[in-house]
Design an enzyme around this catalytic site. Sequence first.
Site, PDB file in Angstrom:
ATOM      1  N   LEU A 127       0.816  -1.222   0.000  1.00 56.81           N
ATOM      2  CA  LEU A 127       0.000   0.000   0.000  1.00 56.81           C
ATOM      3  C   LEU A 127       0.846   1.265   0.000  1.00 56.81           C
ATOM      4  CD1 LEU A 127      -2.844  -1.043   2.480  1.00 56.81           C
ATOM      5  CD2 LEU A 127      -2.720  -1.350  -0.012  1.00 56.81           C
ATOM      6  N   SER A 170       2.402   3.727  -7.696  1.00 61.71           N
ATOM      7  CA  SER A 170       2.076   2.358  -8.071  1.00 61.71           C
ATOM      8  C   SER A 170       2.962   1.425  -7.259  1.00 61.71           C
ATOM      9  CB  SER A 170       2.358   2.147  -9.568  1.00 61.71           C
ATOM     10  OG  SER A 170       2.442   0.764  -9.864  1.00 61.71           O
ATOM     11  N   SER A 171       2.422   0.284  -6.892  1.00 64.80           N
ATOM     12  CA  SER A 171       3.231  -0.705  -6.166  1.00 64.80           C
ATOM     13  C   SER A 171       4.419  -1.124  -7.023  1.00 64.80           C
ATOM     14  CB  SER A 171       2.389  -1.927  -5.808  1.00 64.80           C
ATOM     15  OG  SER A 171       1.224  -1.516  -5.119  1.00 64.80           O
ATOM     16  N   GLY A 191      -1.615   6.333  -2.774  1.00 62.96           N
ATOM     17  CA  GLY A 191      -2.775   6.199  -3.669  1.00 62.96           C
ATOM     18  C   GLY A 191      -3.843   5.318  -3.033  1.00 62.96           C
ATOM     19  N   HIS A 192      -3.422   4.171  -2.520  1.00 63.84           N
ATOM     20  CA  HIS A 192      -4.367   3.287  -1.830  1.00 63.84           C
ATOM     21  C   HIS A 192      -4.970   3.984  -0.607  1.00 63.84           C
ATOM     22  CE1 HIS A 192      -1.482   0.143  -3.558  1.00 63.84           C
ATOM     23  NE2 HIS A 192      -2.638  -0.210  -4.101  1.00 63.84           N
TER      24      HIS A 192
HETATM   25  P1  AMP Z   1      -3.688  -2.348  -6.851  1.00 64.87           P
HETATM   26  O1  AMP Z   1      -3.248  -2.686  -5.459  1.00 64.87           O
HETATM   27  O2  AMP Z   1      -2.591  -1.828  -7.714  1.00 64.87           O
HETATM   28  O3  AMP Z   1      -4.514  -3.434  -7.466  1.00 64.87           O
HETATM   29  O4  AMP Z   1      -4.659  -1.114  -6.682  1.00 64.87           O
HETATM   30  C1  AMP Z   1      -5.762  -1.154  -5.818  1.00 64.87           C
HETATM   31  C2  AMP Z   1      -6.620   0.068  -6.061  1.00 64.87           C
HETATM   32  O5  AMP Z   1      -5.851   1.240  -5.807  1.00 64.87           O
HETATM   33  C3  AMP Z   1      -7.109   0.160  -7.515  1.00 64.87           C
HETATM   34  O6  AMP Z   1      -8.434   0.633  -7.535  1.00 64.87           O
HETATM   35  C4  AMP Z   1      -6.149   1.155  -8.113  1.00 64.87           C
HETATM   36  O7  AMP Z   1      -6.672   1.850  -9.213  1.00 64.87           O
HETATM   37  C5  AMP Z   1      -5.939   2.097  -6.931  1.00 64.87           C
HETATM   38  N1  AMP Z   1      -4.704   2.848  -7.104  1.00 64.87           N
HETATM   39  C6  AMP Z   1      -3.471   2.357  -7.423  1.00 64.87           C
HETATM   40  N2  AMP Z   1      -2.590   3.359  -7.568  1.00 64.87           N
HETATM   41  C7  AMP Z   1      -3.275   4.507  -7.327  1.00 64.87           C
HETATM   42  C8  AMP Z   1      -2.920   5.893  -7.334  1.00 64.87           C
HETATM   43  N3  AMP Z   1      -1.698   6.297  -7.609  1.00 64.87           N
HETATM   44  N4  AMP Z   1      -3.882   6.801  -7.041  1.00 64.87           N
HETATM   45  C9  AMP Z   1      -5.149   6.397  -6.765  1.00 64.87           C
HETATM   46  N5  AMP Z   1      -5.549   5.110  -6.745  1.00 64.87           N
HETATM   47  C10 AMP Z   1      -4.622   4.175  -7.032  1.00 64.87           C
END
Ligand code: AMP
Length: 292
Positions: free
Chosen positions: A44, A196-197, A47-48
């Site tokens: 996390l 981003s992760s 963004g998360h």
């Molecule tokens: P993930 O863990 O990458 O699958 O992302 C989980 C949620 O977090 C998804 O709805 C992504 O679109 C959102 N997310 C990932 N990166 C960001 C970011 N930089 N800003 C806002 N939401 C994000």
Amino acid sequence: MARVRADTADEPTIVADPDRMHRDVLAARGRGRRVGFVPTMGALHAGHVSLVERAATECDDVAVSIFVNPTQFGPGEDFTRYPRSLEADVAAVAGRGATWIFAPHADAIYPPGCATRIVVDGPARRFEGELRPGHFSGVATVVCRLFLAVPADVAYFGAKDWQQTLVVKRMVRDLGLPVEIAVCPTIREPDGLAMSSRNAYLSGDDRTRATALHESLVLAERAWRAGEPVTAIEQTMRKHLASRGVAVDYAAIVDRESLEPPSKPPADAVALVAGRLGSTRLIDNLLLPRRG
Ligand code: AMP
């Protein structure tokens, strides 16, 4: 409207069992509480956390799932090396409004012998769908399974994965799933790189060059505002990315709902970009102002 949490405990409850999760959410809703849900794959970042905070302002309770979903990774993609950090993840959302962290084991989500998949067409067809066959089927399948385990009022997704939000919304509409979908803005690093992760994979030089994705989107927005034709804008984006050493998968201006070429004005468009730096693949996008 800001909601006041009944319990003030900072530590979320960690739940692995989908049935227990389901019972807890239904019990909360039975007490009249509005429940928000933030599905994630963990590692996390801010963004998360922004999704969790938005959910906490709009809901009484918030469930955050952490599940690295094997079915959305293609062969040769980064499933095994994807960062996993449950302890740090719990700390990241503690005190930010998370009531539960739902961290199921893979066989609780996909029981042995599981033979069912959800396939979404339409918005899943192009771009990520084309380059990562099976990816959106994996996403749709896990999101549906997670929605069944976490029967929330509203689920929060990031605009960072714009195409994914369209795929999820289409699945929810087509299957009549009883959940509202909220799309939240992309959170960026100070230099514009979308959080981003996968940014953790970037080495020094690649990290510097990764800003080219956002830069290409800013160039696209400027050219779009100036009324330049779509093909010229796309070429400008590609040229900029290539000049910074990004191997371009796509750089496109499309209608933000259909992902087809934008209609003649007025068009609500989005600029989409995906590219690779070494073995790291990044995506980003920007919603463009209406022109016409
Ligand atoms: P993930 O863990 O990458 O699958 O992302 C989980 C949620 O977090 C998804 O709805 C992504 O679109 C959102 N997310 C990932 N990166 C960001 C970011 N930089 N800003 C806002 N939401 C994000």
